[in-house]
Design an enzyme around this catalytic site. Structure first.
Site, short mmCIF file in Angstrom:
data_model
loop_
_atom_site.label_atom_id
_atom_site.label_comp_id
_atom_site.label_asym_id
_atom_site.label_seq_id
_atom_site.Cartn_x
_atom_site.Cartn_y
_atom_site.Cartn_z
N GLU A 17 0.83 -1.21 0.00
CA GLU A 17 0.00 0.00 0.00
C GLU A 17 0.87 1.26 0.00
O GLU A 17 1.85 1.34 0.73
CB GLU A 17 -0.91 -0.02 1.24
CG GLU A 17 -1.84 1.18 1.29
CD GLU A 17 -2.91 1.03 2.35
OE1 GLU A 17 -3.56 -0.04 2.41
OE2 GLU A 17 -3.10 1.98 3.12
N THR A 48 -3.89 4.97 -1.40
CA THR A 48 -4.91 5.53 -0.52
C THR A 48 -5.53 6.79 -1.13
O THR A 48 -5.01 7.37 -2.09
CB THR A 48 -4.33 5.87 0.87
OG1 THR A 48 -3.34 6.89 0.70
CG2 THR A 48 -3.71 4.66 1.53
N ALA A 51 -9.86 11.36 2.15
CA ALA A 51 -11.28 11.64 2.31
C ALA A 51 -11.54 13.14 2.44
O ALA A 51 -12.61 13.63 2.12
CB ALA A 51 -11.81 10.89 3.54
N HIS A 77 -8.10 3.12 -3.73
CA HIS A 77 -8.97 3.31 -2.56
C HIS A 77 -9.97 4.42 -2.92
O HIS A 77 -9.62 5.37 -3.63
CB HIS A 77 -8.16 3.78 -1.35
CG HIS A 77 -7.21 2.76 -0.82
ND1 HIS A 77 -6.85 2.70 0.50
CD2 HIS A 77 -6.53 1.75 -1.43
CE1 HIS A 77 -5.99 1.70 0.69
NE2 HIS A 77 -5.78 1.13 -0.47
N ASP A 109 -11.99 8.88 6.59
CA ASP A 109 -11.92 9.78 7.75
C ASP A 109 -11.51 11.14 7.25
O ASP A 109 -10.43 11.29 6.69
CB ASP A 109 -10.85 9.28 8.74
CG ASP A 109 -11.32 8.06 9.48
OD1 ASP A 109 -12.51 8.02 9.84
OD2 ASP A 109 -10.50 7.16 9.70
N LYS A 164 -21.10 -6.16 4.87
CA LYS A 164 -20.43 -5.59 3.68
C LYS A 164 -19.45 -6.57 3.05
O LYS A 164 -19.35 -6.65 1.83
CB LYS A 164 -19.78 -4.23 3.99
CG LYS A 164 -18.57 -4.24 4.86
CD LYS A 164 -17.97 -2.82 5.02
CE LYS A 164 -16.75 -2.89 5.94
NZ LYS A 164 -16.09 -1.62 6.15
N GLN A 174 -7.10 -3.32 8.95
CA GLN A 174 -6.27 -2.32 9.62
C GLN A 174 -5.06 -3.07 10.18
O GLN A 174 -5.14 -4.28 10.41
CB GLN A 174 -7.11 -1.69 10.75
CG GLN A 174 -6.50 -0.50 11.41
CD GLN A 174 -6.13 0.58 10.43
OE1 GLN A 174 -5.01 0.55 9.91
NE2 GLN A 174 -7.01 1.51 10.16
P1 FAD Z 1 -17.61 1.68 7.57
O1 FAD Z 1 -17.76 0.30 7.05
O2 FAD Z 1 -18.60 2.69 7.10
O3 FAD Z 1 -17.61 1.61 9.17
C1 FAD Z 1 -17.43 2.77 9.97
C2 FAD Z 1 -18.19 2.57 11.29
O4 FAD Z 1 -19.62 2.59 11.00
C3 FAD Z 1 -17.93 1.23 11.97
O5 FAD Z 1 -17.97 1.43 13.36
C4 FAD Z 1 -19.09 0.36 11.50
O6 FAD Z 1 -19.39 -0.69 12.41
C5 FAD Z 1 -20.22 1.38 11.45
N1 FAD Z 1 -21.27 1.03 10.49
C6 FAD Z 1 -21.13 0.49 9.26
N2 FAD Z 1 -22.32 0.35 8.64
C7 FAD Z 1 -23.24 0.85 9.51
C8 FAD Z 1 -24.67 1.03 9.45
N3 FAD Z 1 -25.37 0.64 8.37
N4 FAD Z 1 -25.29 1.59 10.52
C9 FAD Z 1 -24.59 1.97 11.63
N5 FAD Z 1 -23.23 1.84 11.73
C10 FAD Z 1 -22.59 1.29 10.68
N6 FAD Z 1 -9.23 6.15 5.04
C11 FAD Z 1 -9.12 7.11 4.10
O7 FAD Z 1 -9.56 8.24 4.31
N7 FAD Z 1 -8.50 6.84 2.89
C12 FAD Z 1 -7.99 5.61 2.60
O8 FAD Z 1 -7.46 5.39 1.52
C13 FAD Z 1 -8.11 4.58 3.59
N8 FAD Z 1 -7.65 3.33 3.34
C14 FAD Z 1 -7.85 2.34 4.27
C15 FAD Z 1 -7.44 1.03 3.97
C16 FAD Z 1 -7.64 0.00 4.88
C17 FAD Z 1 -7.18 -1.40 4.54
C18 FAD Z 1 -8.26 0.27 6.13
C19 FAD Z 1 -8.47 -0.83 7.13
C20 FAD Z 1 -8.66 1.56 6.44
C21 FAD Z 1 -8.48 2.61 5.52
N9 FAD Z 1 -8.90 3.91 5.76
C22 FAD Z 1 -8.76 4.90 4.81
C23 FAD Z 1 -9.50 4.26 7.06
C24 FAD Z 1 -11.02 4.12 7.03
O9 FAD Z 1 -11.57 4.98 6.05
C25 FAD Z 1 -11.54 4.51 8.41
O10 FAD Z 1 -11.17 3.52 9.34
C26 FAD Z 1 -13.01 4.83 8.47
O11 FAD Z 1 -13.29 5.47 9.73
C27 FAD Z 1 -13.90 3.60 8.43
O12 FAD Z 1 -13.87 3.03 7.21
P2 FAD Z 1 -14.73 1.72 6.89
O13 FAD Z 1 -14.61 1.51 5.45
O14 FAD Z 1 -14.40 0.63 7.82
O15 FAD Z 1 -16.21 2.31 7.24
#
Ligand code: FAD
Length: 286
Positions: A17, A48, A51, A77, A109, A164, A174
């Site tokens: 990455e 990446t 956001a 991403h 984020d 999902k 992570q």
């Molecule tokens: P989600 O799946 O939306 O989850 C976020 C929170 O919402 C979780 O607590 C989940 O349980 C909750 N949730 C999900 N669906 C629902 C629902 N329907 N109702 C209520 N709650 C719900 N960030 C960046 O900005 N750019 C990047 O390129 C980037 N790359 C990443 C790559 C990897 C491999 C990882 C692990 C993380 C990366 N991140 C990146 C960070 C990530 O965007 C953050 O951790 C973000 O806060 C959550 O992303 P997610 O896709 O897990 O979100």
């Protein structure tokens, strides 16, 4: 070029990455890292996405550059934060036109100093719906072995993740430091009826304060045994050596536990990843 779902189906994947460079110097350093990592023949590399908006265009530039100028399969991403549906459609069209076949659909984020922009999406699963409906991509999602910091409890985190992941091709985690947290998450997903591949993310410790900051932000627990192993050292080279050794042990334990591959958080550098690769006895092209 390839779809990551096909690559995983064919055998273990080893992926790297990167983040999009913000300056000319950073661009050169990324170019060097990619050149130095190429002999490791990565299954794919991912880039990446900011956001907050600041680096979005650069993500596209790096991903399409990798697609056009190298033999490596890229994955873009993409975050749902701050995006309208029409913008996502345009981004997907651009990637498909450039021959990019893989998307990691994320929540995203917004950085604390970033601008919050209006969004048609709330969660990664909303974005996932649109990327799946588009139909041109292999799609991955993020997984948080030690729970997402905003999850109210373990069961809720796993339920949304299972939903999902069940609809996508694979997940990338992570970073974390102990094999048990990965094995437990995979078991919990299986108990919910989901056995899609989950690629564990590995972040070698190369800088003590940086990794502690990143671990605090992501919710990854920094184990006492690793802190103690690092405590004896102040010299950055010693810390890097201990970090690479710990990451090697984690990588081996994950492979022994049956992980479908390893995803390395490179921080746009090549040395630690190359050393872990060599320690694990993974093949390097001459
Ligand atoms: P989600 O799946 O939306 O989850 C976020 C929170 O919402 C979780 O607590 C989940 O349980 C909750 N949730 C999900 N669906 C629902 C629902 N329907 N109702 C209520 N709650 C719900 N960030 C960046 O900005 N750019 C990047 O390129 C980037 N790359 C990443 C790559 C990897 C491999 C990882 C692990 C993380 C990366 N991140 C990146 C960070 C990530 O965007 C953050 O951790 C973000 O806060 C959550 O992303 P997610 O896709 O897990 O979100």
């Amino acid at each position: 070029m390839a779809r990551i779902s096909d690559l995983i189906a064919a055998g273990r994947t080893y992926s790297f990455e990167f983040f999009p460079p913000q300056s000319q110097a950073a661009q050169m350093s990324l170019g060097r890292a990619i050149a130095e990592l190429s002999p490791l023949a990565p299954s794919f590399v991912s880039v990446t996405y900011g956001a907050g908006g600041s680096t979005r265009e650069r993500t596209r530039e790096v991903v399409t550059w990798v697609r056009k100028e190298t033999d490596i399969t890229p994955m873009a991403h993409l975050t749902c934060q701050g995006h309208r549906r029409s913008e996502i459609k345009e981004i997907l069209d651009n990637y498909a036109d450039a021959g990019v076949e893989n998307i990691l659909a994320l929540g995203g984020d917004v950085p604390l100093d970033g601008e919050v922009q209006p969004s048609d999406y709330t969660f990664a699963s909303d974005l996932l719906d649109d990327v799946l409906a588009d139909g041109r991509f292999s799609v991955g999602v993020a997984a948080h072995p030690e729970l997402h910091p905003r999850s109210p409890d373990r069961a809720t985190d796993r339920r949304y993740l299972a939903d999902k992941l069940g609809r996508s091709d694979f997940a990338i985690t992570q970073f974390f430091f102990e094999v048990d947290v990965y094995v437990r998450m995979v078991d919990e997903l299986r108990a919910l009826g989901v056995d899609k591949p989950v690629l564990p993310g590995i972040m070698p410790v190369t800088n003590k304060s940086q990794i502690l900051r990143m671990a605090a932000m992501s919710g990854a627990a920094f184990p006492e045994w690793l802190a103690q192993r690092l405590e004896a050292f102040e010299d950055p080279e010693d810390i890097r050596r201990v970090g690479v050794q710990a990451a090697t042990e984690l990588g081996q334990a994950l492979l022994d536990a049956g992980a479908p591959g390893l995803h390395f958080y490179t921080l746009n550098r090549s040395t630690a990843t190359r050393e872990i690769y060599a320690n694990l006895g993974l093949p390097v092209e001459q």
